[in-house]
Design a protein around this motif. Structure first.
Motif, PDB file in Angstrom:
ATOM      1  N   LYS A  83     -34.603 -19.749 -37.157  1.00 21.05           N
ATOM      2  CA  LYS A  83     -34.735 -18.336 -37.244  1.00 21.05           C
ATOM      3  C   LYS A  83     -34.849 -18.007 -35.596  1.00 21.05           C
ATOM      4  O   LYS A  83     -34.400 -17.208 -35.077  1.00 21.05           O
ATOM      5  CB  LYS A  83     -35.577 -17.849 -38.077  1.00 21.05           C
ATOM      6  N   GLN A  84     -35.989 -18.870 -34.988  1.00 22.71           N
ATOM      7  CA  GLN A  84     -36.341 -18.603 -33.597  1.00 22.71           C
ATOM      8  C   GLN A  84     -35.211 -18.861 -32.627  1.00 22.71           C
ATOM      9  O   GLN A  84     -34.990 -18.362 -31.617  1.00 22.71           O
ATOM     10  CB  GLN A  84     -37.512 -19.550 -33.179  1.00 22.71           C
ATOM     11  N   ASN A  85     -34.430 -20.290 -32.964  1.00 22.79           N
ATOM     12  CA  ASN A  85     -33.327 -20.468 -32.357  1.00 22.79           C
ATOM     13  C   ASN A  85     -32.119 -19.481 -32.219  1.00 22.79           C
ATOM     14  O   ASN A  85     -31.652 -18.875 -31.182  1.00 22.79           O
ATOM     15  CB  ASN A  85     -32.699 -21.914 -32.687  1.00 22.79           C
ATOM     16  N   ALA A  86     -32.003 -18.854 -33.377  1.00 22.37           N
ATOM     17  CA  ALA A  86     -30.867 -17.767 -33.605  1.00 22.37           C
ATOM     18  C   ALA A  86     -31.227 -16.500 -32.866  1.00 22.37           C
ATOM     19  O   ALA A  86     -30.425 -15.895 -32.080  1.00 22.37           O
ATOM     20  CB  ALA A  86     -30.752 -17.496 -35.147  1.00 22.37           C
ATOM     21  N   LEU A  87     -32.766 -16.200 -32.941  1.00 20.68           N
ATOM     22  CA  LEU A  87     -33.233 -15.089 -32.003  1.00 20.68           C
ATOM     23  C   LEU A  87     -33.018 -15.240 -30.424  1.00 20.68           C
ATOM     24  O   LEU A  87     -32.600 -14.443 -29.957  1.00 20.68           O
ATOM     25  CB  LEU A  87     -34.589 -14.726 -32.321  1.00 20.68           C
ATOM     26  N   LEU A  88     -33.287 -16.459 -29.992  1.00 24.05           N
ATOM     27  CA  LEU A  88     -33.155 -16.884 -28.732  1.00 24.05           C
ATOM     28  C   LEU A  88     -31.997 -16.765 -28.262  1.00 24.05           C
ATOM     29  O   LEU A  88     -31.477 -16.247 -27.252  1.00 24.05           O
ATOM     30  CB  LEU A  88     -33.939 -18.111 -28.198  1.00 24.05           C
ATOM     31  N   SER A  89     -30.907 -17.172 -28.975  1.00 20.69           N
ATOM     32  CA  SER A  89     -29.536 -17.282 -28.869  1.00 20.69           C
ATOM     33  C   SER A  89     -28.917 -15.844 -28.558  1.00 20.69           C
ATOM     34  O   SER A  89     -28.165 -15.604 -27.740  1.00 20.69           O
ATOM     35  CB  SER A  89     -28.785 -18.208 -29.523  1.00 20.69           C
ATOM     36  N   GLN A  90     -29.424 -15.173 -29.339  1.00 20.42           N
ATOM     37  CA  GLN A  90     -28.886 -13.797 -29.472  1.00 20.42           C
ATOM     38  C   GLN A  90     -29.505 -12.858 -28.315  1.00 20.42           C
ATOM     39  O   GLN A  90     -28.860 -12.373 -27.528  1.00 20.42           O
ATOM     40  CB  GLN A  90     -29.531 -12.808 -30.606  1.00 20.42           C
ATOM     41  N   GLN A  91     -30.841 -13.198 -28.094  1.00 26.65           N
ATOM     42  CA  GLN A  91     -31.428 -12.669 -26.639  1.00 26.65           C
ATOM     43  C   GLN A  91     -30.607 -13.238 -25.350  1.00 26.65           C
ATOM     44  O   GLN A  91     -30.403 -12.383 -24.595  1.00 26.65           O
ATOM     45  CB  GLN A  91     -32.817 -12.864 -26.601  1.00 26.65           C
ATOM     46  N   LEU A  92     -30.076 -14.320 -25.552  1.00 24.97           N
ATOM     47  CA  LEU A  92     -29.477 -14.845 -24.324  1.00 24.97           C
ATOM     48  C   LEU A  92     -28.014 -14.436 -24.110  1.00 24.97           C
ATOM     49  O   LEU A  92     -27.762 -14.185 -22.924  1.00 24.97           O
ATOM     50  CB  LEU A  92     -29.486 -16.539 -24.431  1.00 24.97           C
ATOM     51  N   THR A  93     -27.441 -14.133 -25.147  1.00 23.51           N
ATOM     52  CA  THR A  93     -26.086 -13.596 -25.034  1.00 23.51           C
ATOM     53  C   THR A  93     -26.411 -12.192 -24.633  1.00 23.51           C
ATOM     54  O   THR A  93     -25.437 -11.699 -23.887  1.00 23.51           O
ATOM     55  CB  THR A  93     -25.318 -13.796 -26.639  1.00 23.51           C
ATOM     56  N   GLN A  94     -27.266 -11.284 -25.016  1.00 22.61           N
ATOM     57  CA  GLN A  94     -27.440  -9.951 -24.545  1.00 22.61           C
ATOM     58  C   GLN A  94     -27.613  -9.967 -23.129  1.00 22.61           C
ATOM     59  O   GLN A  94     -27.245  -9.046 -22.294  1.00 22.61           O
ATOM     60  CB  GLN A  94     -28.307  -9.346 -25.467  1.00 22.61           C
ATOM     61  N   LEU A  95     -28.628 -10.883 -22.897  1.00 23.43           N
ATOM     62  CA  LEU A  95     -29.013 -10.860 -21.204  1.00 23.43           C
ATOM     63  C   LEU A  95     -27.717 -11.308 -20.469  1.00 23.43           C
ATOM     64  O   LEU A  95     -27.502 -10.797 -19.401  1.00 23.43           O
ATOM     65  CB  LEU A  95     -30.021 -12.069 -20.942  1.00 23.43           C
ATOM     66  N   LEU A  96     -26.783 -12.475 -20.845  1.00 25.92           N
ATOM     67  CA  LEU A  96     -25.744 -12.697 -20.041  1.00 25.92           C
ATOM     68  C   LEU A  96     -24.531 -11.464 -20.046  1.00 25.92           C
ATOM     69  O   LEU A  96     -24.054 -11.288 -19.027  1.00 25.92           O
ATOM     70  CB  LEU A  96     -25.055 -13.859 -20.819  1.00 25.92           C
ATOM     71  N   ALA A  97     -24.602 -10.783 -21.210  1.00 26.83           N
ATOM     72  CA  ALA A  97     -23.698  -9.766 -21.375  1.00 26.83           C
ATOM     73  C   ALA A  97     -24.004  -8.805 -20.088  1.00 26.83           C
ATOM     74  O   ALA A  97     -23.115  -7.752 -19.600  1.00 26.83           O
ATOM     75  CB  ALA A  97     -23.608  -9.155 -22.524  1.00 26.83           C
ATOM     76  N   MET A  98     -25.092  -8.403 -20.026  1.00 27.33           N
ATOM     77  CA  MET A  98     -26.033  -7.467 -19.263  1.00 27.33           C
ATOM     78  C   MET A  98     -25.649  -7.812 -17.593  1.00 27.33           C
ATOM     79  O   MET A  98     -25.311  -6.999 -16.889  1.00 27.33           O
ATOM     80  CB  MET A  98     -27.318  -7.350 -19.527  1.00 27.33           C
ATOM     81  N   GLN A  99     -25.856  -9.047 -17.457  1.00 27.15           N
ATOM     82  CA  GLN A  99     -25.511  -9.584 -16.136  1.00 27.15           C
ATOM     83  C   GLN A  99     -24.218  -9.305 -15.719  1.00 27.15           C
ATOM     84  O   GLN A  99     -23.944  -9.257 -14.436  1.00 27.15           O
ATOM     85  CB  GLN A  99     -26.008 -11.040 -16.164  1.00 27.15           C
ATOM     86  N   LYS A 100     -23.294  -9.453 -16.585  1.00 31.37           N
ATOM     87  CA  LYS A 100     -21.726  -9.349 -16.377  1.00 31.37           C
ATOM     88  C   LYS A 100     -21.404  -8.101 -16.263  1.00 31.37           C
ATOM     89  O   LYS A 100     -20.572  -7.618 -15.146  1.00 31.37           O
ATOM     90  CB  LYS A 100     -20.829  -9.919 -17.611  1.00 31.37           C
ATOM     91  N   VAL A 101     -22.092  -7.069 -16.759  1.00 31.09           N
ATOM     92  CA  VAL A 101     -21.972  -5.672 -16.521  1.00 31.09           C
ATOM     93  C   VAL A 101     -22.520  -5.336 -15.071  1.00 31.09           C
ATOM     94  O   VAL A 101     -21.764  -4.471 -14.461  1.00 31.09           O
ATOM     95  CB  VAL A 101     -22.639  -4.800 -17.827  1.00 31.09           C
ATOM     96  N   GLY A 102     -23.591  -6.055 -14.960  1.00 36.15           N
ATOM     97  CA  GLY A 102     -24.150  -5.470 -13.736  1.00 36.15           C
ATOM     98  C   GLY A 102     -23.522  -6.204 -12.331  1.00 36.15           C
ATOM     99  O   GLY A 102     -23.393  -5.557 -11.316  1.00 36.15           O
ATOM    100  N   ALA A 103     -22.891  -7.326 -12.546  1.00 39.51           N
ATOM    101  CA  ALA A 103     -22.041  -7.880 -11.423  1.00 39.51           C
ATOM    102  C   ALA A 103     -20.806  -7.335 -11.227  1.00 39.51           C
ATOM    103  O   ALA A 103     -20.196  -7.565 -10.311  1.00 39.51           O
ATOM    104  CB  ALA A 103     -21.979  -9.403 -11.896  1.00 39.51           C
ATOM    105  N   SER A 104     -20.286  -6.670 -12.157  1.00 41.40           N
ATOM    106  CA  SER A 104     -18.980  -5.739 -12.000  1.00 41.40           C
ATOM    107  C   SER A 104     -19.177  -4.731 -11.259  1.00 41.40           C
ATOM    108  O   SER A 104     -18.076  -3.853 -10.987  1.00 41.40           O
ATOM    109  CB  SER A 104     -18.323  -5.931 -13.304  1.00 41.40           C
ATOM    110  N   ASP A 105     -20.255  -4.032 -11.135  1.00 43.30           N
ATOM    111  CA  ASP A 105     -20.568  -2.768 -10.586  1.00 43.30           C
ATOM    112  C   ASP A 105     -20.295  -2.702  -9.078  1.00 43.30           C
ATOM    113  O   ASP A 105     -20.740  -3.668  -8.309  1.00 43.30           O
ATOM    114  CB  ASP A 105     -21.914  -2.090 -10.924  1.00 43.30           C
TER     115      ASP A 105
END
Length: 105
Positions: A83-105
């Motif tokens: 469960k902890q691994n799944a939560l961390l994977s989800q948080q990492l995916t969200q963080l990477l998605a936010m960085q992609k949005v920030g880099a495209s600005d």
């Protein structure tokens, strides 16, 4: 010897008892007893005997039956880590998605 089933004042099954032969094939069945066996399949949680109908019936409430079920076991260490691994994977995916949005600005 024959098997009999003793029941209490509320007609609830107490205990099976053995009744022994008095003389050549004669048995004396005690009061509050029957030779009719409670059903084995399906079995009852709280069997009671209907003297008029000469049959067993269920008296247990659903609440009583549910109370007999064991409590669920706590999660194992491996389940907690999954469960902890799944939560961390989800948080990492969200963080990477936010960085992609920030880099495209």
């Amino acid at each position: 010897m024959i098997q009999a089933y003793e029941y209490n004042q509320q007609n609830e099954l107490i205990i099976p008892i053995e009744v022994f032969e008095r003389d050549e094939g004669n048995y004396i069945i005690p009061e509050q007893c029957t030779t009719i066996a409670p059903p084995n399949n399906p079995s009852f949680y709280k069997a009671a005997f209907d003297v008029k109908k000469q049959q067993w019936y269920e008296t247990a409430t659903q609440e009583y039956i549910d109370s007999l079920k064991p409590a669920p076991l706590p999660p194992s260490d491996i389940e907690l880590l999954k469960k902890q691994n799944a939560l961390l994977s989800q948080q990492l995916t969200q963080l990477l998605a936010m960085q992609k949005v920030g880099a495209s600005d």
